[in-house]
Design a protein around this motif. Structure first.
Motif, mmCIF file in Angstrom:
data_model
loop_
_atom_site.group_PDB
_atom_site.id
_atom_site.type_symbol
_atom_site.label_atom_id
_atom_site.label_comp_id
_atom_site.label_asym_id
_atom_site.label_seq_id
_atom_site.Cartn_x
_atom_site.Cartn_y
_atom_site.Cartn_z
ATOM 1 N N TRP A 59 26.474 -14.010 -10.907
ATOM 2 C CA TRP A 59 26.676 -14.935 -9.784
ATOM 3 C C TRP A 59 25.381 -15.501 -9.239
ATOM 4 C CZ3 TRP A 59 29.755 -10.356 -7.613
ATOM 5 C CH2 TRP A 59 30.977 -10.267 -8.272
ATOM 6 N N SER A 60 24.251 -15.138 -9.845
ATOM 7 C CA SER A 60 22.933 -15.576 -9.389
ATOM 8 C C SER A 60 22.693 -15.181 -7.932
ATOM 9 C CB SER A 60 22.771 -17.089 -9.569
ATOM 10 O OG SER A 60 21.417 -17.449 -9.468
ATOM 11 N N SER A 61 23.122 -13.972 -7.587
ATOM 12 C CA SER A 61 23.009 -13.479 -6.221
ATOM 13 C C SER A 61 21.555 -13.187 -5.849
ATOM 14 C CB SER A 61 23.840 -12.203 -6.058
ATOM 15 O OG SER A 61 23.533 -11.559 -4.840
ATOM 16 N N ASN A 62 21.047 -13.924 -4.875
ATOM 17 C CA ASN A 62 19.661 -13.725 -4.447
ATOM 18 C C ASN A 62 19.461 -12.386 -3.739
ATOM 19 O OD1 ASN A 62 18.831 -16.161 -5.517
ATOM 20 N ND2 ASN A 62 19.320 -17.274 -3.657
ATOM 21 N N GLY A 63 20.433 -11.943 -2.952
ATOM 22 C CA GLY A 63 20.323 -10.658 -2.275
ATOM 23 C C GLY A 63 20.211 -9.513 -3.265
ATOM 24 N N ASP A 64 21.022 -9.555 -4.308
ATOM 25 C CA ASP A 64 20.964 -8.516 -5.338
ATOM 26 C C ASP A 64 19.661 -8.599 -6.127
ATOM 27 O OD1 ASP A 64 23.620 -7.062 -5.218
ATOM 28 O OD2 ASP A 64 24.278 -9.147 -5.284
ATOM 29 N N THR A 65 19.157 -9.812 -6.326
ATOM 30 C CA THR A 65 17.870 -9.985 -6.994
ATOM 31 C C THR A 65 16.764 -9.320 -6.185
ATOM 32 O OG1 THR A 65 18.608 -12.080 -7.952
ATOM 33 C CG2 THR A 65 16.222 -11.693 -7.890
ATOM 34 N N THR A 66 16.795 -9.523 -4.871
ATOM 35 C CA THR A 66 15.794 -8.911 -3.999
ATOM 36 C C THR A 66 15.848 -7.389 -4.102
ATOM 37 O OG1 THR A 66 15.846 -10.775 -2.482
ATOM 38 C CG2 THR A 66 15.027 -8.691 -1.604
ATOM 39 N N CYS A 67 17.052 -6.825 -4.122
ATOM 40 C CA CYS A 67 17.194 -5.364 -4.230
ATOM 41 C C CYS A 67 16.589 -4.857 -5.534
ATOM 42 C CB CYS A 67 18.659 -4.964 -4.123
ATOM 43 S SG CYS A 67 19.348 -5.201 -2.470
ATOM 44 N N LEU A 68 16.860 -5.531 -6.645
ATOM 45 C CA LEU A 68 16.295 -5.102 -7.931
ATOM 46 C C LEU A 68 14.786 -5.304 -7.971
ATOM 47 C CD1 LEU A 68 18.880 -6.192 -10.629
ATOM 48 C CD2 LEU A 68 18.227 -3.886 -9.967
ATOM 49 N N PHE A 69 14.320 -6.395 -7.374
ATOM 50 C CA PHE A 69 12.886 -6.650 -7.348
ATOM 51 C C PHE A 69 12.165 -5.527 -6.603
ATOM 52 C CE2 PHE A 69 9.162 -9.059 -5.579
ATOM 53 C CZ PHE A 69 8.499 -9.193 -6.781
ATOM 54 N N LYS A 70 12.720 -5.106 -5.489
ATOM 55 C CA LYS A 70 12.139 -3.986 -4.740
ATOM 56 C C LYS A 70 12.222 -2.703 -5.557
ATOM 57 C CE LYS A 70 12.972 -5.792 -0.117
ATOM 58 N NZ LYS A 70 13.753 -5.635 1.126
#
Length: 90
Positions: A59-70
């Motif tokens: 879904w190209s979820s930015n919130g989930d991307t931020t969690c994985l990036f952290k």
């Protein structure tokens, strides 16, 4: 989606013959880096990670991307430009 190792020319793809809308260019390499860390024993898979990964890629979820990036370490404070290091974001 496909990745090419520029040093060897090796190509890895999933449904490489199909066309897809472009996803955020950062999300694919982030997923690859996550799995590289797992493969090298530097990170353990969690159910939460898998949920974030699915939402990020499907879904190209930015919130989930931020969690994985952290989760993979983000950007160390000393790697940011000096102007950003001197500012407080809070």
């Amino acid at each position: 989606m496909a990745f090419i190792d520029l040093s060897t020319g090796q190509i890895v793809h999933v449904n490489g013959e199909m066309r897809f809308h472009a996803m955020s260019t950062f999300k694919g390499p982030l997923a690859v880096y996550y799995w590289w860390l797992v493969e090298h024993g530097e990170l353990e898979i969690t159910e939460r990670d898998l949920t974030h990964m699915g939402h990020m890629l499907e879904w190209s979820s930015n919130g989930d991307t931020t969690c994985l990036f952290k989760r993979v370490g983000g950007i160390p404070p000393d790697a940011r430009p000096a102007a950003q290091r001197s500012r407080s974001l809070i």
